[in-house]
Write a protein that holds these residues in place. Structure first.
Motif, PDB file in Angstrom:
ATOM      1  N   GLU A  66       1.342  -1.366   0.088  1.00  0.00           N
ATOM      2  CA  GLU A  66      -0.607   0.049   0.351  1.00  0.00           C
ATOM      3  C   GLU A  66       0.977   1.868  -0.464  1.00  0.00           C
ATOM      4  O   GLU A  66       0.640   1.951  -0.247  1.00  0.00           O
ATOM      5  CB  GLU A  66      -1.155  -0.288   1.027  1.00  0.00           C
ATOM      6  CG  GLU A  66      -1.944  -0.701   1.342  1.00  0.00           C
ATOM      7  CD  GLU A  66      -3.113  -0.786  -0.040  1.00  0.00           C
ATOM      8  OE1 GLU A  66      -2.528   0.511  -0.467  1.00  0.00           O
ATOM      9  OE2 GLU A  66      -3.768  -1.974  -0.188  1.00  0.00           O
ATOM     10  N   HIS A  69       2.044   2.290  -3.593  1.00  0.00           N
ATOM     11  CA  HIS A  69       1.535   2.184  -4.732  1.00  0.00           C
ATOM     12  C   HIS A  69       0.899   4.103  -4.143  1.00  0.00           C
ATOM     13  O   HIS A  69       0.735   4.646  -5.274  1.00  0.00           O
ATOM     14  CB  HIS A  69      -0.369   1.412  -4.158  1.00  0.00           C
ATOM     15  CG  HIS A  69      -1.131   1.859  -5.115  1.00  0.00           C
ATOM     16  ND1 HIS A  69      -0.799   1.560  -6.296  1.00  0.00           N
ATOM     17  CD2 HIS A  69      -1.922   2.192  -4.875  1.00  0.00           C
ATOM     18  CE1 HIS A  69      -2.012   2.377  -7.456  1.00  0.00           C
ATOM     19  NE2 HIS A  69      -2.786   2.695  -6.247  1.00  0.00           N
ATOM     20  N   ASP A  72       3.934   5.987  -5.255  1.00  0.00           N
ATOM     21  CA  ASP A  72       3.658   5.207  -6.973  1.00  0.00           C
ATOM     22  C   ASP A  72       2.433   6.233  -7.675  1.00  0.00           C
ATOM     23  O   ASP A  72       3.008   7.345  -8.422  1.00  0.00           O
ATOM     24  CB  ASP A  72       4.016   4.291  -7.690  1.00  0.00           C
ATOM     25  CG  ASP A  72       5.550   2.909  -7.093  1.00  0.00           C
ATOM     26  OD1 ASP A  72       6.243   4.131  -7.579  1.00  0.00           O
ATOM     27  OD2 ASP A  72       4.949   1.731  -7.495  1.00  0.00           O
TER      28      ASP A  72
END
Length: 101
Positions: A66, A69, A72
């Motif tokens: 998480e 992500h 990113d």
């Protein structure tokens, strides 16, 4: 996760509405503080999946996924929170310390 996102969404909507209202009323220090709250809540909104991954089942792999992500997709998430805290602090100092509305 849906409820946490909804709570953060309504909080962001309320804080940006309060900031807009303060600008209309020419209460710029209050608007700056509300803008800071808006930015802090945006950061919270983006971090909801990460917080839930840590709270529901403390699985370090899920939390790491998480986090990766988040950074990113939204590499600016941490900076938004920091700018929000600065805006909130400056708004409070202007209101309480200097008496500027």
């Amino acid at each position: 996760m849906r409820y946490a996102h909804a709570l953060a969404f309504f909080g962001t909507a309320a804080s940006i509405a309060a900031a807009a209202s303060d600008v209309v009323d020419k209460a710029y220090a209050g608007a700056l503080g509300n803008l800071g709250m808006f930015l802090i809540l945006i950061r919270f909104y983006l971090n909801v999946p990460r917080v839930i991954a840590k709270a529901v089942r403390p699985d370090e792999r899920w939390y790491r996924m998480e986090t990766d992500h988040l950074y990113d997709v939204f590499p600016w998430a941490e900076q938004v929170g920091r700018v929000g805290w600065v805006c909130l602090f400056v708004g409070v100092v202007l209101q309480l310390g200097l008496g500027i509305p």
